[in-house]
Design a protein around this motif. Structure first.
Motif, PDB file in Angstrom:
ATOM      1  N   CYS A  94       0.831  -1.141  -0.031  1.00  0.00           N
ATOM      2  CA  CYS A  94      -0.059  -0.105  -0.016  1.00  0.00           C
ATOM      3  C   CYS A  94       0.811   1.372  -0.132  1.00  0.00           C
ATOM      4  O   CYS A  94       0.541   2.285  -0.636  1.00  0.00           O
ATOM      5  CB  CYS A  94      -0.902   0.023   1.163  1.00  0.00           C
ATOM      6  SG  CYS A  94      -1.992  -1.235   0.999  1.00  0.00           S
ATOM      7  N   TYR A  98       0.932   3.871  -3.449  1.00  0.00           N
ATOM      8  CA  TYR A  98       0.736   5.074  -3.353  1.00  0.00           C
ATOM      9  C   TYR A  98       1.491   6.066  -4.195  1.00  0.00           C
ATOM     10  O   TYR A  98       1.192   6.701  -5.125  1.00  0.00           O
ATOM     11  CB  TYR A  98       0.839   5.916  -1.847  1.00  0.00           C
ATOM     12  CG  TYR A  98       0.319   7.256  -1.669  1.00  0.00           C
ATOM     13  CD1 TYR A  98      -0.778   7.654  -1.635  1.00  0.00           C
ATOM     14  CD2 TYR A  98       1.405   8.038  -1.771  1.00  0.00           C
ATOM     15  CE1 TYR A  98      -0.972   9.200  -1.743  1.00  0.00           C
ATOM     16  CE2 TYR A  98       1.168   9.494  -1.701  1.00  0.00           C
ATOM     17  CZ  TYR A  98       0.013   9.962  -1.557  1.00  0.00           C
ATOM     18  OH  TYR A  98      -0.337  11.219  -1.530  1.00  0.00           O
ATOM     19  N   VAL A 152      -6.134  -5.852  -6.294  1.00  0.00           N
ATOM     20  CA  VAL A 152      -5.865  -4.560  -5.722  1.00  0.00           C
ATOM     21  C   VAL A 152      -4.868  -3.908  -6.860  1.00  0.00           C
ATOM     22  O   VAL A 152      -5.089  -2.527  -6.952  1.00  0.00           O
ATOM     23  CB  VAL A 152      -4.921  -4.825  -4.471  1.00  0.00           C
ATOM     24  CG1 VAL A 152      -6.089  -5.215  -3.324  1.00  0.00           C
ATOM     25  CG2 VAL A 152      -3.827  -5.546  -4.601  1.00  0.00           C
ATOM     26  N   LEU A 223      -6.329   3.024  -1.077  1.00  0.00           N
ATOM     27  CA  LEU A 223      -5.481   2.040  -0.542  1.00  0.00           C
ATOM     28  C   LEU A 223      -5.770   1.509   0.957  1.00  0.00           C
ATOM     29  O   LEU A 223      -5.349   0.460   1.200  1.00  0.00           O
ATOM     30  CB  LEU A 223      -3.983   2.655  -0.693  1.00  0.00           C
ATOM     31  CG  LEU A 223      -3.423   2.972  -2.103  1.00  0.00           C
ATOM     32  CD1 LEU A 223      -2.440   3.794  -2.165  1.00  0.00           C
ATOM     33  CD2 LEU A 223      -3.438   1.520  -2.856  1.00  0.00           C
ATOM     34  N   SER A 224      -6.133   2.584   1.990  1.00  0.00           N
ATOM     35  CA  SER A 224      -6.719   2.111   3.228  1.00  0.00           C
ATOM     36  C   SER A 224      -7.564   1.195   3.205  1.00  0.00           C
ATOM     37  O   SER A 224      -7.561   0.036   3.829  1.00  0.00           O
ATOM     38  CB  SER A 224      -7.191   3.395   4.005  1.00  0.00           C
ATOM     39  OG  SER A 224      -7.435   2.957   5.133  1.00  0.00           O
ATOM     40  N   SER A 227      -6.216  -2.176   1.833  1.00  0.00           N
ATOM     41  CA  SER A 227      -5.084  -2.898   2.839  1.00  0.00           C
ATOM     42  C   SER A 227      -5.869  -3.917   3.864  1.00  0.00           C
ATOM     43  O   SER A 227      -4.845  -4.763   4.385  1.00  0.00           O
ATOM     44  CB  SER A 227      -4.549  -1.906   3.456  1.00  0.00           C
ATOM     45  OG  SER A 227      -5.439  -1.103   4.557  1.00  0.00           O
TER      46      SER A 227
END
Length: 236
Positions: A94, A98, A152, A223-224, A227
């Motif tokens: 993650c 970013y 993802v 992304l949070s 994760s």
């Protein structure tokens, strides 16, 4: 021809050198063609358009790029060198993703129309596929299972090119109407401010925040969420 000229000519042939005949220098080369193409939007890149831009005949371009596909491929490869994958230093996927997302954002912005094209499918370019391979590998090392490692990666790339494609489409509309999306939205909300007080208030507070900052914030939120989907369960 004098004897000295004959000797020089024979030496030139033996050394494998090809002398350029005197006359007008070449008006274009591979780099000038690529520079011209890189300054245009993707849908506008054609050999005829490039030739017109460089003030030469389209035939002058064929020795360097036999068709549009070859030229577009060269433009994309140059962009990928300009916006490479971030170095991986053992961090969580993650955190690495970013940095990749921000680089990908600039990559799509650099060639208008590319993000919209990417929405139709991933181009068959080894460098692009290798980026997916790298992302999946890092995700696996970050405790995602194989399916989620792929998902993802796709979620990140699809988010970025969809965001940029939307913004570029809005900019085209704004250039024609003279009113950008934020202004248009603000006008509609203000016209109904009595019914939409919270919407109106939040819009006013967000007006000074740049689109780049909003992208970065939304990317962090995405992304949070991603994760949380490690080996314990699948997305969906």
């Amino acid at each position: 021809m004098t004897n000295s000229n004959k000797v020089e000519a024979i030496s030139t042939i033996k050394l494998g050198k090809v002398r350029r005949k005197p006359g007008r220098p070449a008006l274009v080369d591979r780099e000038s063609i690529l520079n011209a193409a890189s300054s245009m939007a993707l849908p506008d890149i054609t050999l005829i358009a490039i030739a017109k831009k460089l003030n030469v005949s389209s035939q002058a371009l064929y020795r360097y790029y036999p068709d549009r596909d070859a030229l577009v491929l060269a433009v994309l490869q140059r962009l990928m060198h300009q916006y490479p994958l971030p170095d991986y230093r053992g961090e969580d996927w993650c955190d690495w993703a970013y940095k990749w997302g921000c680089a990908l954002y600039r990559f799509y912005q650099a060639l208008p129309g590319l993000a919209e094209s990417a929405m139709a499918g991933t181009p068959n370019i080894p460098e692009v596929l290798n980026r997916f391979e790298t992302s999946i590998k890092i995700a696996l090392q970050s405790n995602f299972d194989e399916v989620n490692a792929l998902w993802v990666t796709q979620a990140l790339t699809e988010f970025v090119h969809t965001w940029v494609a939307r913004d570029q489409k809005r900019n085209l509309i704004a250039s024609a109407s003279g009113l950008n999306y934020r202004q248009s939205l603000r006008n509609m909300v203000d016209a109904s401010s009595n019914q939409l007080p919270l919407f109106s208030s939040t819009l006013k507070k967000s007006e000074q925040i740049s689109e780049d900052a909003r992208f970065e914030h939304t990317l962090s939120c995405l992304l949070s969420g991603l994760s949380k989907h490690r080996r314990t369960h699948h997305i969906g």
